[in-house]
Structure formats: structure tokens, C-alpha cells
Design a protein around this motif. Structure first.
Motif, PDB file in Angstrom:
ATOM      1  N   LYS A  92       0.486   5.392  -0.332  1.00 19.61           N
ATOM      2  CA  LYS A  92      -0.416   6.538  -0.402  1.00 19.61           C
ATOM      3  C   LYS A  92       0.384   7.823  -0.286  1.00 19.61           C
ATOM      4  CE  LYS A  92      -4.568   4.334   1.340  1.00 19.61           C
ATOM      5  NZ  LYS A  92      -5.753   4.508   2.173  1.00 19.61           N
ATOM      6  N   GLN A 138      -3.710  10.820  -2.826  1.00 18.95           N
ATOM      7  CA  GLN A 138      -3.672   9.824  -3.904  1.00 18.95           C
ATOM      8  C   GLN A 138      -3.216   8.471  -3.361  1.00 18.95           C
ATOM      9  OE1 GLN A 138      -0.868  10.015  -7.496  1.00 18.95           O
ATOM     10  NE2 GLN A 138      -2.611  11.253  -8.127  1.00 18.95           N
ATOM     11  N   THR A 139      -3.804   7.398  -3.882  1.00 17.19           N
ATOM     12  CA  THR A 139      -3.324   6.049  -3.616  1.00 17.19           C
ATOM     13  C   THR A 139      -2.611   5.563  -4.867  1.00 17.19           C
ATOM     14  OG1 THR A 139      -5.130   5.578  -2.082  1.00 17.19           O
ATOM     15  CG2 THR A 139      -3.992   3.683  -3.020  1.00 17.19           C
ATOM     16  N   TYR A 141       4.893  10.398   1.135  1.00 14.60           N
ATOM     17  CA  TYR A 141       4.328   9.120   0.706  1.00 14.60           C
ATOM     18  C   TYR A 141       4.672   8.068   1.732  1.00 14.60           C
ATOM     19  CZ  TYR A 141       8.909   7.887  -1.375  1.00 14.60           C
ATOM     20  OH  TYR A 141      10.235   7.607  -1.594  1.00 14.60           O
ATOM     21  N   ASN A 146      -2.200  -0.451  -4.228  1.00 12.27           N
ATOM     22  CA  ASN A 146      -2.973  -1.155  -3.207  1.00 12.27           C
ATOM     23  C   ASN A 146      -3.254  -2.558  -3.746  1.00 12.27           C
ATOM     24  OD1 ASN A 146      -4.504  -1.913  -1.050  1.00 12.27           O
ATOM     25  ND2 ASN A 146      -6.260  -0.641  -1.556  1.00 12.27           N
ATOM     26  N   TYR A 166       0.264  11.919   0.850  1.00 14.64           N
ATOM     27  CA  TYR A 166      -0.435  12.827   1.753  1.00 14.64           C
ATOM     28  C   TYR A 166       0.114  14.242   1.601  1.00 14.64           C
ATOM     29  CZ  TYR A 166      -1.703   8.447   4.035  1.00 14.64           C
ATOM     30  OH  TYR A 166      -2.176   7.190   4.297  1.00 14.64           O
ATOM     31  N   GLU A 180      -5.011  12.562   2.758  1.00 14.85           N
ATOM     32  CA  GLU A 180      -4.640  11.663   1.660  1.00 14.85           C
ATOM     33  C   GLU A 180      -5.015  12.324   0.342  1.00 14.85           C
ATOM     34  OE1 GLU A 180      -6.156   7.488  -0.210  1.00 14.85           O
ATOM     35  OE2 GLU A 180      -6.183   7.659   1.962  1.00 14.85           O
ATOM     36  N   THR A 188       7.733   6.270   5.827  1.00 16.73           N
ATOM     37  CA  THR A 188       7.200   7.510   5.272  1.00 16.73           C
ATOM     38  C   THR A 188       8.365   8.363   4.806  1.00 16.73           C
ATOM     39  OG1 THR A 188       5.347   7.434   6.801  1.00 16.73           O
ATOM     40  CG2 THR A 188       5.796   9.544   5.737  1.00 16.73           C
ATOM     41  N   LEU A 214       0.860  -1.174   0.000  1.00 12.86           N
ATOM     42  CA  LEU A 214       0.000   0.000   0.000  1.00 12.86           C
ATOM     43  C   LEU A 214       0.902   1.232   0.000  1.00 12.86           C
ATOM     44  CD1 LEU A 214      -2.848   1.237   0.256  1.00 12.86           C
ATOM     45  CD2 LEU A 214      -2.557   1.106   2.731  1.00 12.86           C
TER      46      LEU A 214
END
Length: 69
Positions: A14, A24-25, A52, A28, A16, A22, A62, A12
Motif C-alpha cells: 500500500k 493506493q493499494t 509504501y 493484495n 501512503y 492510504e 516501509t 500486501l
């Protein structure tokens, strides 16, 4: 964004904004061991600092990135 997996895992990733929302993803899905590269399309976003977060079954990290337009 480049990353490598040493074992098969659900991944996953993502993105931010600086306020923790958030935006965008990117990934996943379950992925096999190997090296991957994911593109981040900042269309529609303002220039600035974004973060991210990558989470797998045994790892999370992160990182900060800067979007310049």
C-alpha cells in the motif's frame, strides 16, 4: 517497485501520504516465490513524499519515495 519472494506468500503493498493516509493499494494477493515488479501510477496525486509498505507472512518493510511531476 521491485521485490523478490523466497517462499509463496500473501503480499500486501500500500502507498501512503506523509500524513499516513492510504492513497493506493498496489498488490493484495497470494503470490508464488519469484521476482516481481509493480508500477505505481501517481496520476491524480500531488508531487511530494510518499511511503509504501510491503507486508508478507514473515516480512514487513516501509520505504520512502518521492513523486515528481
Amino acid at each position: 517497485i521491485s521485490f523478490s519472494l523466497s517462499v509463496d506468500s500473501k503480499v500486501l503493498i500500500k502507498v501512503y501520504d506523509v500524513q499516513g493516509r492510504e492513497v493506493q493499494t498496489l498488490v493484495n494477493e497470494r503470490m508464488q516465490a519469484g521476482t516481481y515488479e509493480v508500477d505505481f501510477d501517481g496520476t491524480g496525486l500531488n508531487s511530494g513524499v510518499y511511503f509504501y509498505r510491503m507486508v508478507t507472512s514473515n516480512f514487513s518493510e516501509t520505504k520512502r519515495m518521492i513523486l515528481l511531476k
